[in-house]
Structures are given as C-alpha cells and as structure tokens.
Write a protein that holds these residues in place. Sequence first.
Motif, PDB file in Angstrom:
ATOM      1  N   ALA A  99       0.755  -1.075   0.116  1.00  0.00           N
ATOM      2  CA  ALA A  99      -0.085   0.138   0.190  1.00  0.00           C
ATOM      3  C   ALA A  99       0.961   1.089  -0.196  1.00  0.00           C
ATOM      4  CB  ALA A  99      -1.037   0.065   1.304  1.00  0.00           C
ATOM      5  N   ASP A 100       1.823   1.204   0.938  1.00  0.00           N
ATOM      6  CA  ASP A 100       2.950   2.399   0.790  1.00  0.00           C
ATOM      7  C   ASP A 100       4.190   2.266   0.052  1.00  0.00           C
ATOM      8  OD1 ASP A 100       0.910   3.663   2.518  1.00  0.00           O
ATOM      9  OD2 ASP A 100       1.496   2.573   4.252  1.00  0.00           O
ATOM     10  N   GLN A 101       4.403   1.143  -0.648  1.00  0.00           N
ATOM     11  CA  GLN A 101       5.532   0.969  -1.481  1.00  0.00           C
ATOM     12  C   GLN A 101       5.578   1.522  -2.630  1.00  0.00           C
ATOM     13  OE1 GLN A 101       8.171  -0.739  -0.495  1.00  0.00           O
ATOM     14  NE2 GLN A 101       7.582  -2.092   1.376  1.00  0.00           N
ATOM     15  N   ILE A 102       6.536   2.128  -3.213  1.00  0.00           N
ATOM     16  CA  ILE A 102       6.706   2.331  -4.711  1.00  0.00           C
ATOM     17  C   ILE A 102       8.010   1.647  -5.271  1.00  0.00           C
ATOM     18  CG2 ILE A 102       7.071   4.197  -6.293  1.00  0.00           C
ATOM     19  CD1 ILE A 102       5.776   6.158  -4.210  1.00  0.00           C
ATOM     20  N   VAL A 103       7.699   0.627  -5.879  1.00  0.00           N
ATOM     21  CA  VAL A 103       8.713  -0.246  -6.642  1.00  0.00           C
ATOM     22  C   VAL A 103       8.462  -0.506  -7.998  1.00  0.00           C
ATOM     23  CG1 VAL A 103       9.407  -1.307  -4.205  1.00  0.00           C
ATOM     24  CG2 VAL A 103       7.636  -2.267  -5.861  1.00  0.00           C
ATOM     25  N   GLU A 104       9.491  -0.322  -8.593  1.00  0.00           N
ATOM     26  CA  GLU A 104       9.576  -0.823 -10.127  1.00  0.00           C
ATOM     27  C   GLU A 104       9.125  -2.220 -10.438  1.00  0.00           C
ATOM     28  OE1 GLU A 104      12.574   0.360 -13.153  1.00  0.00           O
ATOM     29  OE2 GLU A 104      13.170   1.838 -11.832  1.00  0.00           O
ATOM     30  N   LYS A 105       9.557  -3.066  -9.479  1.00  0.00           N
ATOM     31  CA  LYS A 105       9.087  -4.491  -9.708  1.00  0.00           C
ATOM     32  C   LYS A 105       9.266  -5.336  -8.840  1.00  0.00           C
ATOM     33  CE  LYS A 105      13.861  -5.953 -10.754  1.00  0.00           C
ATOM     34  NZ  LYS A 105      14.833  -6.454 -11.486  1.00  0.00           N
ATOM     35  N   ILE A 106       8.659  -6.415  -8.552  1.00  0.00           N
ATOM     36  CA  ILE A 106       8.724  -7.329  -7.162  1.00  0.00           C
ATOM     37  C   ILE A 106       8.830  -8.738  -7.935  1.00  0.00           C
ATOM     38  CG2 ILE A 106       7.168  -8.481  -5.322  1.00  0.00           C
ATOM     39  CD1 ILE A 106       5.338  -6.093  -5.720  1.00  0.00           C
ATOM     40  N   THR A 107      10.064  -9.283  -7.319  1.00  0.00           N
ATOM     41  CA  THR A 107      10.274 -10.682  -7.684  1.00  0.00           C
ATOM     42  C   THR A 107      10.045 -11.722  -6.446  1.00  0.00           C
ATOM     43  OG1 THR A 107      12.600 -10.543  -6.584  1.00  0.00           O
ATOM     44  CG2 THR A 107      12.135  -9.945  -9.160  1.00  0.00           C
ATOM     45  N   VAL A 108       9.622 -12.708  -6.745  1.00  0.00           N
ATOM     46  CA  VAL A 108       9.583 -13.920  -5.741  1.00  0.00           C
ATOM     47  C   VAL A 108       9.915 -15.407  -6.296  1.00  0.00           C
ATOM     48  CG1 VAL A 108       7.093 -14.506  -6.623  1.00  0.00           C
ATOM     49  CG2 VAL A 108       7.600 -14.961  -4.230  1.00  0.00           C
ATOM     50  N   ASN A 109      10.382 -16.185  -5.738  1.00  0.00           N
ATOM     51  CA  ASN A 109      10.700 -17.473  -5.981  1.00  0.00           C
ATOM     52  C   ASN A 109       9.371 -18.441  -5.455  1.00  0.00           C
ATOM     53  OD1 ASN A 109      13.132 -16.957  -7.245  1.00  0.00           O
ATOM     54  ND2 ASN A 109      14.160 -17.056  -5.410  1.00  0.00           N
ATOM     55  N   SER A 110       8.641 -18.381  -6.424  1.00  0.00           N
ATOM     56  CA  SER A 110       7.252 -19.385  -5.845  1.00  0.00           C
ATOM     57  C   SER A 110       7.355 -20.886  -5.810  1.00  0.00           C
ATOM     58  CB  SER A 110       6.174 -19.026  -6.883  1.00  0.00           C
ATOM     59  OG  SER A 110       5.044 -19.717  -6.493  1.00  0.00           O
ATOM     60  N   SER A 111       6.791 -21.535  -4.836  1.00  0.00           N
ATOM     61  CA  SER A 111       6.382 -22.839  -4.701  1.00  0.00           C
ATOM     62  C   SER A 111       5.550 -23.180  -5.896  1.00  0.00           C
ATOM     63  CB  SER A 111       5.811 -23.217  -3.360  1.00  0.00           C
ATOM     64  OG  SER A 111       4.420 -22.705  -3.142  1.00  0.00           O
ATOM     65  N   SER A 112       5.232 -24.485  -6.275  1.00  0.00           N
ATOM     66  CA  SER A 112       4.472 -24.955  -7.604  1.00  0.00           C
ATOM     67  C   SER A 112       3.180 -24.796  -6.870  1.00  0.00           C
ATOM     68  CB  SER A 112       4.921 -26.450  -7.610  1.00  0.00           C
ATOM     69  OG  SER A 112       4.555 -27.166  -6.422  1.00  0.00           O
ATOM     70  N   TYR A 113       2.888 -24.628  -5.666  1.00  0.00           N
ATOM     71  CA  TYR A 113       1.769 -24.760  -4.782  1.00  0.00           C
ATOM     72  C   TYR A 113       0.982 -23.189  -5.142  1.00  0.00           C
ATOM     73  CZ  TYR A 113      -1.934 -24.990  -1.382  1.00  0.00           C
ATOM     74  OH  TYR A 113      -3.307 -25.004  -0.769  1.00  0.00           O
ATOM     75  N   ALA A 114       2.077 -22.283  -5.181  1.00  0.00           N
ATOM     76  CA  ALA A 114       1.646 -20.802  -5.360  1.00  0.00           C
ATOM     77  C   ALA A 114       1.608 -20.137  -6.604  1.00  0.00           C
ATOM     78  CB  ALA A 114       2.265 -19.882  -4.125  1.00  0.00           C
ATOM     79  N   VAL A 115       2.176 -20.717  -7.734  1.00  0.00           N
ATOM     80  CA  VAL A 115       2.338 -20.270  -8.801  1.00  0.00           C
ATOM     81  C   VAL A 115       1.048 -19.643  -9.332  1.00  0.00           C
ATOM     82  CG1 VAL A 115       2.618 -20.584 -11.392  1.00  0.00           C
ATOM     83  CG2 VAL A 115       4.230 -21.469  -9.479  1.00  0.00           C
ATOM     84  N   GLY A 116      -0.014 -20.364  -9.231  1.00  0.00           N
ATOM     85  CA  GLY A 116      -1.500 -20.082  -9.787  1.00  0.00           C
ATOM     86  C   GLY A 116      -1.659 -18.423  -8.914  1.00  0.00           C
ATOM     87  N   PHE A 117      -1.521 -18.653  -7.332  1.00  0.00           N
ATOM     88  CA  PHE A 117      -1.932 -17.419  -6.631  1.00  0.00           C
ATOM     89  C   PHE A 117      -1.103 -16.306  -7.246  1.00  0.00           C
ATOM     90  CE2 PHE A 117      -0.734 -14.768  -3.006  1.00  0.00           C
ATOM     91  CZ  PHE A 117      -1.961 -14.038  -2.827  1.00  0.00           C
ATOM     92  N   TYR A 118       0.155 -16.328  -7.754  1.00  0.00           N
ATOM     93  CA  TYR A 118       0.944 -15.255  -8.074  1.00  0.00           C
ATOM     94  C   TYR A 118       0.557 -14.695  -9.133  1.00  0.00           C
ATOM     95  CZ  TYR A 118       4.130 -15.577  -3.939  1.00  0.00           C
ATOM     96  OH  TYR A 118       4.632 -15.550  -2.787  1.00  0.00           O
ATOM     97  N   GLU A 119       0.189 -15.760 -10.140  1.00  0.00           N
ATOM     98  CA  GLU A 119      -0.486 -15.125 -11.295  1.00  0.00           C
ATOM     99  C   GLU A 119      -1.678 -14.303 -11.282  1.00  0.00           C
ATOM    100  OE1 GLU A 119       1.443 -18.669 -14.272  1.00  0.00           O
ATOM    101  OE2 GLU A 119      -0.490 -19.061 -13.362  1.00  0.00           O
TER     102      GLU A 119
END
Length: 147
Positions: A99-119
């Motif tokens: 909410a208070d962050q201004i970032v150009e990009k966010i990265t994550v190394n997703s588990s297989s379980y969470a790929v759909g959530f991140y998408e």
Amino acid sequence: MNIRELDNEEYDKAILLSLAVFTKCGTTDFTTNGLETFKKFIYNTELMNELTIFGAFDSNELIGIIGTKLNGTHISLFFINPDYHHKGIGRKLFNRAYADQIVEKITVNSSSYAVGFYESLGFSKTAEEQETDGLRYTPMIKMQNQL
C-alpha cells in the motif's frame, strides 16, 4: 481480520507459521536438504531482521504472513494457514504490504503450490521451475505498471 506490520518480537510466531505451512503445503517442492535450507533461513535472526513482515490475524491468532526485503522488491516469505486458503487473505496481505511501497518490480521464487496465486496477483514466470539447495521454485516477477 486485522492486518498489520509485525514487531521483531513477533517474528517467532511468523517463523512457526511459515514452517507449518511450508511442510504441509509444499511437500513436493523440497527434499530433506531443502527443508534444512528453509530452516536455516527462517531461524537466522540476521536474515529475518532484513525482512518487513506483515501479519493477518483472526482475533489474536496469526493466520498469514508476507515478508519482503530489499525495500519491497522481493517477497521472501508468504504463507497463509491452510484453513484460511481461498478467502482473500493472501491478496489482502499483499495489498497491505504494498500500500505504501513504490517499487518498479517485485520478484518472488514461488513454490509450485502458489504459482497460480501469484499469477492472479499479476506476476509472470521469468523461467521454468528450478532447484537450489533442495528447494524447487519458479522465479516470477510483477512489474510496477501492474501494481
């Protein structure tokens, strides 16, 4: 439900939740070595203190956490108690953390379980699944124009 930034004194609760969800939901994503790698990270006070962690609470029970580092540009920990999955808590945690962050990009190394959530949050894969130190993950990114 209440979402707020955790104090460092509350990080022990975040560690316990992370380990419980990791071992329950991510069993296909790690070997015995990978479990030890994960534990070395969450039990390393110096590494944990590099994180900004937000928690979601149901009454006084911690039910979800998101931990970011590098001024919000990388998500290191993101776990929701499985009893609370598919109730919008992950999205609310993500939205509060940024909410208070201004970032150009966010990265994550997703588990297989969470790929759909991140998408569903607008992340896309930057490579196919990889393995490092016994942990399997899919590198993903979300660009600022998608925040």
